[in-house]
Motif scaffolding. Structure first.
Motif, mmCIF file in Angstrom:
data_model
loop_
_atom_site.group_PDB
_atom_site.id
_atom_site.type_symbol
_atom_site.label_atom_id
_atom_site.label_comp_id
_atom_site.label_asym_id
_atom_site.label_seq_id
_atom_site.Cartn_x
_atom_site.Cartn_y
_atom_site.Cartn_z
ATOM 1 N N PRO A 7 0.824 -1.221 0.000
ATOM 2 C CA PRO A 7 0.000 0.000 0.000
ATOM 3 C C PRO A 7 0.854 1.265 0.000
ATOM 4 C CG PRO A 7 -0.812 -1.579 1.613
ATOM 5 C CD PRO A 7 0.490 -2.118 1.117
ATOM 6 N N SER A 9 0.378 3.968 1.568
ATOM 7 C CA SER A 9 0.553 4.482 2.931
ATOM 8 C C SER A 9 1.755 3.830 3.613
ATOM 9 C CB SER A 9 -0.712 4.235 3.754
ATOM 10 O OG SER A 9 -1.027 2.850 3.802
ATOM 11 N N THR A 10 1.982 2.558 3.311
ATOM 12 C CA THR A 10 3.137 1.860 3.887
ATOM 13 C C THR A 10 4.437 2.424 3.336
ATOM 14 O OG1 THR A 10 1.828 -0.167 4.129
ATOM 15 C CG2 THR A 10 4.226 -0.396 4.216
ATOM 16 N N PHE A 12 4.937 5.525 2.316
ATOM 17 C CA PHE A 12 5.179 6.822 2.947
ATOM 18 C C PHE A 12 5.669 6.648 4.382
ATOM 19 C CE2 PHE A 12 2.682 8.679 -0.520
ATOM 20 C CZ PHE A 12 3.389 9.846 -0.743
ATOM 21 N N TRP A 13 5.067 5.711 5.097
ATOM 22 C CA TRP A 13 5.491 5.447 6.472
ATOM 23 C C TRP A 13 6.924 4.929 6.485
ATOM 24 C CZ3 TRP A 13 5.368 6.812 11.080
ATOM 25 C CH2 TRP A 13 5.579 5.969 12.176
#
Length: 261
Positions: A7, A9-10, A12-13
């Motif tokens: 994902p 979001s992963t 970016f994290w």
């Protein structure tokens, strides 16, 4: 990130963790932080992000009349116990580091005569020949810069190449490099402590990627909040390795200004 099953979001994290954690993260720590089920996934993400830690149009350091650049080389990694005399399984790493001077009257201006490290460039060198070491300097340091090295013959052609080269004869005296090349030796010490302390050693195949990460962190140590933005910005133009390239050894980790590629 393109065509990735992970994902967004992963990603970016992951980029935030890599760029914001001051000492960095090993792949095992990274796997735990992201909650990934496989070590190989964490390892692959880290190397894709490390590929984005070198700008394709990276500039050369030095070029300022009030600064000089220290250049030296060292052996990194490997085990030598029980294999006789000499260097075994180690990799030659060349470094160039800007030497800046603190303003008089500051809290730390009495340390090393007020000298401190500016930007650094690190790259694996094939050997200690003039072609390898001279090629590294030309790729990493602006022409005309005052460059200080030891008196090894591999640096003998720098003045002819257009540098204001000063070679320091060590004559077996350990005090000489401490006086004339203290900053680059400090960088080497920090590099080896970081590799052994955070990553517990790295393979020669991927050492350049870790040199790139160390350089990225070191050059942004005074501006830690810019690291995340820089990483995302460079990632947009960077080429990252595939899993096959990474594990087969086909992938060539980027070096400063294309040196050795």
């Amino acid at each position: 990130m393109e065509r990735s099953h992970i994902p967004l979001s992963t990603w970016f994290w992951a980029a935030y963790l890599v760029s914001s954690q001051t000492p960095g993260l090993s792949a095992v720590q990274f796997q735990r932080q992201l909650g990934l089920s496989r070590y190989e996934t964490a390892f692959g993400i880290l190397h894709k992000l490390r590929a984005a830690m070198v700008r394709p149009d990276q500039d050369r350091i030095g070029g300022h009349p009030d600064q000089h650049v220290e250049v030296d080389e060292t052996w990194v990694g490997g085990r030598t116990r029980g294999e006789g005399r000499g260097v075994h399984h180690k990799v030659l790493v060349a470094a160039a580091v800007e030497v800046r001077h603190r303003e008089p009257g500051t809290a730390q201006d009495n340390r090393r005569d007020g000298r401190y490290a500016g930007r650094v460039r690190l790259a694996i060198a094939a050997d200690r020949s003039a072609e390898a070491l001279g090629g590294f300097v030309k790729s990493a340091v602006e022409l005309g810069t005052l460059v200080i090295t030891d008196d090894w013959s591999g640096y003998g052609g720098l003045r002819k190449d257009g540098y204001d080269h000063h070679a320091i004869a060590q004559c077996g005296d350990p005090e000489v490099p401490e006086e004339f090349l203290p900053i680059v030796h400090l960088v080497f010490s920090n590099l080896k402590s970081w590799i052994n302390g955070i990553h517990h050693g790295v393979s020669a195949k991927h050492l350049q990627a870790y040199l790139n990460e160390f350089t990225f962190r070191f050059n942004r140590r005074f501006y830690p909040f810019n690291a995340f933005r820089s990483l995302l910005g460079i990632a947009g133009d960077a080429t990252a390795p595939t899993k096959t390239e990474l594990y087969s050894g086909e992938w060539r980790h980027p070096k400063c200004s294309g040196y050795g590629r």
